[in-house]
Design a protein around this motif. Structure first.
Motif, PDB file in Angstrom:
ATOM      1  N   VAL A   1      -5.973   3.167  41.862  1.00 22.76           N
ATOM      2  CA  VAL A   1      -6.651   2.696  40.654  1.00 22.76           C
ATOM      3  C   VAL A   1      -8.154   2.579  40.907  1.00 22.76           C
ATOM      4  O   VAL A   1      -8.977   2.935  40.063  1.00 22.76           O
ATOM      5  CB  VAL A   1      -6.075   1.337  40.206  1.00 22.76           C
ATOM      6  CG1 VAL A   1      -6.925   0.732  39.082  1.00 22.76           C
ATOM      7  CG2 VAL A   1      -4.638   1.509  39.725  1.00 22.76           C
TER       8      VAL A   1
ATOM      9  N   ILE B   1       1.504  -1.834  38.548  1.00 27.48           N
ATOM     10  CA  ILE B   1       1.306  -2.368  39.907  1.00 27.48           C
ATOM     11  C   ILE B   1       2.291  -3.492  40.191  1.00 27.48           C
ATOM     12  O   ILE B   1       2.886  -3.575  41.277  1.00 27.48           O
ATOM     13  CB  ILE B   1      -0.147  -2.848  40.075  1.00 27.48           C
ATOM     14  CG1 ILE B   1      -1.086  -1.651  40.129  1.00 27.48           C
ATOM     15  CG2 ILE B   1      -0.293  -3.680  41.346  1.00 27.48           C
ATOM     16  CD1 ILE B   1      -2.555  -2.035  40.186  1.00 27.48           C
TER      17      ILE B   1
ATOM     18  N   SER C   1      -2.486   0.218  36.114  1.00 30.78           N
ATOM     19  CA  SER C   1      -2.570  -1.230  36.344  1.00 30.78           C
ATOM     20  C   SER C   1      -1.332  -1.952  35.833  1.00 30.78           C
ATOM     21  O   SER C   1      -0.951  -2.996  36.375  1.00 30.78           O
ATOM     22  CB  SER C   1      -3.828  -1.781  35.660  1.00 30.78           C
ATOM     23  OG  SER C   1      -3.737  -1.634  34.253  1.00 30.78           O
TER      24      SER C   1
ATOM     25  N   ILE D   1      -3.108   0.116  44.074  1.00 27.57           N
ATOM     26  CA  ILE D   1      -4.414  -0.465  43.734  1.00 27.57           C
ATOM     27  C   ILE D   1      -5.545   0.427  44.224  1.00 27.57           C
ATOM     28  O   ILE D   1      -6.557   0.616  43.545  1.00 27.57           O
ATOM     29  CB  ILE D   1      -4.541  -1.887  44.333  1.00 27.57           C
ATOM     30  CG1 ILE D   1      -3.571  -2.840  43.616  1.00 27.57           C
ATOM     31  CG2 ILE D   1      -5.967  -2.405  44.230  1.00 27.57           C
ATOM     32  CD1 ILE D   1      -3.518  -4.220  44.233  1.00 27.57           C
TER      33      ILE D   1
END
Length: 364
Positions: free
Chosen positions: A208, A189, A186, A205
């Motif tokens: 994730v 990103i 995260s 994303i």
């Protein structure tokens, strides 16, 4: 001296009786609360289903907005919002009931500990009293019994510590590592977006999300390994349905089916836990080791017996080969033996596995 000791013993008995009455009162409240929890869970599940349908209708109107009138759109929106509010209220009520149930259980544990200590104290006072009366033989028997109880308690403590180490290890090696990876991913990103654009950031994303999904699955598995909450609230059959539905949702290539014959009823808690673990172990074996494409679980609830049949179409194995890795057959046999039941395993390489469990019931 002996009169003083006898007096103390009677006072301790009075404490025991008072504590036992309080324990019985809380037990009655606990049964009532467990029933309420069971009912609110059913109502919440139904309200959650209605809310989902309302959201789907709202999504349909959003996609084809021009084909609906303002009144129709407003009604669907109002319905969806109302279901959402009702669901929130019911979930809060369920949470409060669960918290009260847990509080009562903790109080019962404390009272149970008080009773044990009082009974131990009575035993100790009895030892002194008998000693003063010269009954050395009885004193020796009481001391030996106390020693055995102490040794048994130590074994329980050792087993609890081992279970805690296992859970801590699973959390550390599973969800903790996955969450650390999610945190790291995260943080990068934004950098990916600046350096490689929005498509690369969206891919990151998505990765994730998959990591979070994996972590959630691990946490759910650990919770089920410890003890499904629904088992105490709803009983064996509803818990099996929830568990198998959950496993089926996570499996894209395996069809899992559950069939119940007869009328479901509650059994002794230890029996329900043991039967659930037997099905859980059998299903996990079929998924992890047999590469099964179809798994069927059938429960037959008779007046005097419960039959469980778990059948898969996987690769199969030789039940006589004790070296089969991961199948936990010894543990399953021990569980069935503790229930005074019978376990039959039919399998051969290439033709799948059929596990039949028959146990006499003891309704609670």
């Amino acid at each position: 001296m002996k009169d003083t000791i006898l007096n103390s013993k009677e006072q301790i008995f009075e404490i025991c009786e008072q504590t036992r009455r309080e324990y019985e009162t809380l037990e009655s409240e606990l049964r009532d609360t467990v029933h309420k929890v069971s009912e609110i869970i059913k109502q919440t599940d139904e309200k959650r289903r209605q809310a989902k349908l309302a959201r789907n209708r709202l999504a349909t109107i959003n996609r084809d907005f021009n084909t609906y009138s303002d009144e129709e759109a407003k009604k669907v929106y109002d319905d969806a919002n109302e279901y959402r509010l009702q669901l929130a209220v019911m979930e809060n009520e369920e949470k409060q009931l669960r918290e009260r149930r847990d509080q009562i259980e903790r109080q019962l544990l404390q009272l149970e500990e008080t009773l044990k200590r009082a009974e131990l104290l009575v035993g100790q006072v009895s030892v002194v009293h008998n000693f003063l009366d010269g009954d050395l033989r009885e004193v020796g028997e009481i001391v030996e019994e106390a020693k055995e109880k102490q040794e048994f308690g130590l074994k329980i403590i050792q087993a609890q510590e081992e279970e805690r180490r296992r859970v801590a290890r699973e959390i550390h090696d599973g969800p903790a590592q996955l969450l650390a990876n999610v945190l790291l991913r995260s943080e990068i990103i934004g950098r990916v977006y600046n350096e490689r654009g929005i498509d690369a950031a969206l891919n990151e994303i998505q990765d994730v999300r998959e990591a979070i999904k994996g972590s959630l699955g691990e946490v759910r598995r650990i919770i089920y390994d410890l003890r499904p909450m629904a088992l105490d609230d709803l009983g064996l059959i509803p818990t099996l349905k929830k568990y198998l539905d959950g496993v089926a949702d996570e499996q894209d290539e395996t069809d899992i089916r559950f069939v119940l014959h007869g009328n479901e009823y509650r059994m002794e808690v230890n029996m329900e836990v043991a039967l659930f673990r037997l099905v859980q172990e059998s299903v996990q074996n079929a998924l992890k080791h047999a590469n099964a494409k179809q798994i069927s679980v059938k429960a037959e609830m008779c007046e005097t017996q419960v039959h469980l049949i778990i059948h898969d179409d996987g690769r199969g194995f030789d039940p006589e080969e004790s070296s089969q890795p991961g199948f936990g057959l010894i543990g399953m046999k021990e569980r069935v033996n503790e229930l005074k039941g019978d376990l039959k395993i039919e399998s051969a390489k290439g033709i799948g596995t059929k596990i039949t469990i028959i146990v006499p019931i003891n309704t609670g």
